[in-house]
Write an enzyme that holds these catalytic residues in place. Sequence first.
Site, PDB file in Angstrom:
ATOM      1  N   HIS A  65      -9.171  -0.481   2.486  1.00 38.40           N
ATOM      2  CA  HIS A  65      -9.941  -0.092   3.668  1.00 38.40           C
ATOM      3  C   HIS A  65     -11.219  -0.929   3.818  1.00 38.40           C
ATOM      4  O   HIS A  65     -12.271  -0.417   4.166  1.00 38.40           O
ATOM      5  CB  HIS A  65     -10.257   1.401   3.633  1.00 38.40           C
ATOM      6  CG  HIS A  65      -9.042   2.237   3.401  1.00 38.40           C
ATOM      7  ND1 HIS A  65      -8.080   2.429   4.372  1.00 38.40           N
ATOM      8  CD2 HIS A  65      -8.606   2.893   2.304  1.00 38.40           C
ATOM      9  CE1 HIS A  65      -7.114   3.189   3.873  1.00 38.40           C
ATOM     10  NE2 HIS A  65      -7.404   3.472   2.630  1.00 38.40           N
TER      11      HIS A  65
ATOM     12  N   ASP B 245      -1.368  -0.189   5.118  1.00 38.32           N
ATOM     13  CA  ASP B 245      -1.823   1.195   5.214  1.00 38.32           C
ATOM     14  C   ASP B 245      -1.283   1.848   6.489  1.00 38.32           C
ATOM     15  O   ASP B 245      -0.788   2.978   6.448  1.00 38.32           O
ATOM     16  CB  ASP B 245      -3.349   1.256   5.175  1.00 38.32           C
ATOM     17  CG  ASP B 245      -3.855   2.677   5.254  1.00 38.32           C
ATOM     18  OD1 ASP B 245      -3.579   3.456   4.313  1.00 38.32           O
ATOM     19  OD2 ASP B 245      -4.516   3.026   6.244  1.00 38.32           O
TER      20      ASP B 245
ATOM     21  N   ASP C 284      -4.254  -2.468  -3.483  1.00 38.77           N
ATOM     22  CA  ASP C 284      -5.536  -1.783  -3.659  1.00 38.77           C
ATOM     23  C   ASP C 284      -5.422  -0.660  -4.686  1.00 38.77           C
ATOM     24  O   ASP C 284      -6.343   0.120  -4.866  1.00 38.77           O
ATOM     25  CB  ASP C 284      -6.080  -1.270  -2.324  1.00 38.77           C
ATOM     26  CG  ASP C 284      -5.209  -0.200  -1.678  1.00 38.77           C
ATOM     27  OD1 ASP C 284      -4.221   0.251  -2.284  1.00 38.77           O
ATOM     28  OD2 ASP C 284      -5.514   0.185  -0.536  1.00 38.77           O
TER      29      ASP C 284
ATOM     30  N   GLU D  86       2.356   3.880  -4.113  1.00 36.93           N
ATOM     31  CA  GLU D  86       1.750   2.574  -4.423  1.00 36.93           C
ATOM     32  C   GLU D  86       2.733   1.726  -5.233  1.00 36.93           C
ATOM     33  O   GLU D  86       2.931   0.543  -4.948  1.00 36.93           O
ATOM     34  CB  GLU D  86       0.445   2.758  -5.205  1.00 36.93           C
ATOM     35  CG  GLU D  86      -0.671   3.421  -4.443  1.00 36.93           C
ATOM     36  CD  GLU D  86      -1.417   2.505  -3.488  1.00 36.93           C
ATOM     37  OE1 GLU D  86      -1.008   1.345  -3.280  1.00 36.93           O
ATOM     38  OE2 GLU D  86      -2.434   2.972  -2.935  1.00 36.93           O
TER      39      GLU D  86
ATOM     40  N   ASP E 184       0.854  -1.189   0.000  1.00 38.38           N
ATOM     41  CA  ASP E 184       0.000   0.000   0.000  1.00 38.38           C
ATOM     42  C   ASP E 184       0.883   1.229   0.000  1.00 38.38           C
ATOM     43  O   ASP E 184       1.989   1.212   0.535  1.00 38.38           O
ATOM     44  CB  ASP E 184      -0.939   0.016   1.206  1.00 38.38           C
ATOM     45  CG  ASP E 184      -2.118   0.970   1.020  1.00 38.38           C
ATOM     46  OD1 ASP E 184      -2.437   1.322  -0.137  1.00 38.38           O
ATOM     47  OD2 ASP E 184      -2.718   1.370   2.028  1.00 38.38           O
ATOM     48  N   GLY E 185       0.370   2.275  -0.606  1.00 34.56           N
ATOM     49  CA  GLY E 185       1.022   3.570  -0.606  1.00 34.56           C
ATOM     50  C   GLY E 185       0.026   4.601  -0.155  1.00 34.56           C
ATOM     51  O   GLY E 185      -1.183   4.429  -0.315  1.00 34.56           O
TER      52      GLY E 185
END
Length: 150
Positions: free
Chosen positions: A115, A125, A74, A51, A13-14
């Site tokens: 999320h 995250d 994501d 990301e 995740d970024g």
Amino acid sequence: MTTDRPPIFLYTDGAASGNPGPGGYGVVLRCGEACKELSGGYRRTTNNRMELLAVIRGLEAIRWRGAEVHVYSDSTYVVKTVTEGWKRKKNQDLWAQFDALALRFRLQFHWIKGHAGHPENERCDRLAVAAYSLPGLPPDEQYEQNEATQ
């Protein structure tokens, strides 16, 4: 290529606070019972750069050439650029790094909803946000250089 080694699961995740703004990446690598976490942050960057950098940093941490790696992200930007050949108009420096690394592995990309309670995605995250929240972040030199010339 066949291997007796188990598959590696790379969760990424970024995040950026503002876009651009301070940004960070988070990585969770799982292989069998082993788990490794990575993170880092920059003082001014974009969400998409983080990301993609998360995937790059995760792949850099894998030492087995030819490994089967399942990448979970994501980021529609990252997953669809890889799987559907979206044009790479931005972040050329990072895409070049990704391309060189991708040759070492048997990669499969999987998009997951962010999320949404996925444990590894939620952990990534938290790692990304914690990384960009630290004081004294280094520059994302390529981003800041490109931004200065535009």
